[in-house]
Motif scaffolding. Sequence first.
Motif, PDB file in Angstrom:
ATOM      1  N   TYR A  25       0.793  -1.233   0.000  1.00 20.47           N
ATOM      2  CA  TYR A  25       0.000   0.000   0.000  1.00 20.47           C
ATOM      3  C   TYR A  25       0.828   1.288   0.000  1.00 20.47           C
ATOM      4  O   TYR A  25       0.269   2.378  -0.089  1.00 20.47           O
ATOM      5  CB  TYR A  25      -0.918   0.025   1.238  1.00 20.47           C
ATOM      6  N   THR A  27       2.746   2.943  -2.058  1.00 16.46           N
ATOM      7  CA  THR A  27       2.700   3.934  -3.142  1.00 16.46           C
ATOM      8  C   THR A  27       1.418   4.759  -3.105  1.00 16.46           C
ATOM      9  O   THR A  27       1.455   5.969  -3.350  1.00 16.46           O
ATOM     10  CB  THR A  27       2.838   3.255  -4.522  1.00 16.46           C
ATOM     11  N   VAL A  28       0.304   4.134  -2.776  1.00 16.20           N
ATOM     12  CA  VAL A  28      -0.940   4.904  -2.726  1.00 16.20           C
ATOM     13  C   VAL A  28      -0.948   5.821  -1.506  1.00 16.20           C
ATOM     14  O   VAL A  28      -1.496   6.940  -1.562  1.00 16.20           O
ATOM     15  CB  VAL A  28      -2.179   3.983  -2.754  1.00 16.20           C
ATOM     16  N   TYR A  61       0.215   7.440  -7.765  1.00 16.83           N
ATOM     17  CA  TYR A  61      -1.087   6.832  -8.032  1.00 16.83           C
ATOM     18  C   TYR A  61      -0.979   5.818  -9.173  1.00 16.83           C
ATOM     19  O   TYR A  61      -1.556   4.729  -9.105  1.00 16.83           O
ATOM     20  CB  TYR A  61      -2.127   7.900  -8.381  1.00 16.83           C
ATOM     21  N   SER A  64       0.841   2.674  -8.046  1.00 15.16           N
ATOM     22  CA  SER A  64       0.089   1.829  -7.114  1.00 15.16           C
ATOM     23  C   SER A  64      -0.765   0.787  -7.833  1.00 15.16           C
ATOM     24  O   SER A  64      -1.193  -0.202  -7.225  1.00 15.16           O
ATOM     25  CB  SER A  64      -0.788   2.688  -6.203  1.00 15.16           C
TER      26      SER A  64
END
Length: 208
Positions: A25, A27-28, A61, A64
Amino acid sequence: TAESYVARNRALLAEAQRWPNFATYGTVWQATVEDGIGRVAEARGRYPDAEVAYHKSAIFYTASLKTFHLWDSKPQAGELERYADWALALEGRAKVKQGRVGEGEADVRRALLSRLSKSGKFHADTAGVLGVLVYVIQEQGRYQEAEQLQRQVIDIYRGLGFGAESSQMVNAQVFLAQILNLERRYQEASKLYDQIDGWTANWEPSRR
């Protein structure tokens, strides 16, 4: 304050890098933090900082998507691409605010084309990103073109069923009135402002 909110998010992100699920998670989370940094920086007039943050947000974004299939709880399909497109559009707006209108307009147009291809014309996000393009164009003094596009924004909201008293429609009409003033069409602008007063007459004072 907004600044303290950003500071807390940065601290939490630094801590999260030690969590076992950061690889899935991370990267988001980074995208979300950078988006917040960009919005606060833009609101404070720190446009170079906003540009950098929005740029990072769009990259994170998009990145991700590589781990999206591993998520336990997934957002609606296409949400990450939507966030990336918005970050690109806002990056373009930040560039325009620094005087780099050609670069900025190109970014916003790329974001708009992506929204059109993924969501179609009659979607709130399409109207929103088109509104960013209208801002970019009117900032260059291309008022007639800006007016035409802003009327398209209004048509999209109307086609989606937004009422005349909705925030989306009222804000779009206010921007149109501002453009009409810039075109020196003061009587038309004044008439539209009178209509806006009627549409917002029943709003709570905090909404005005």
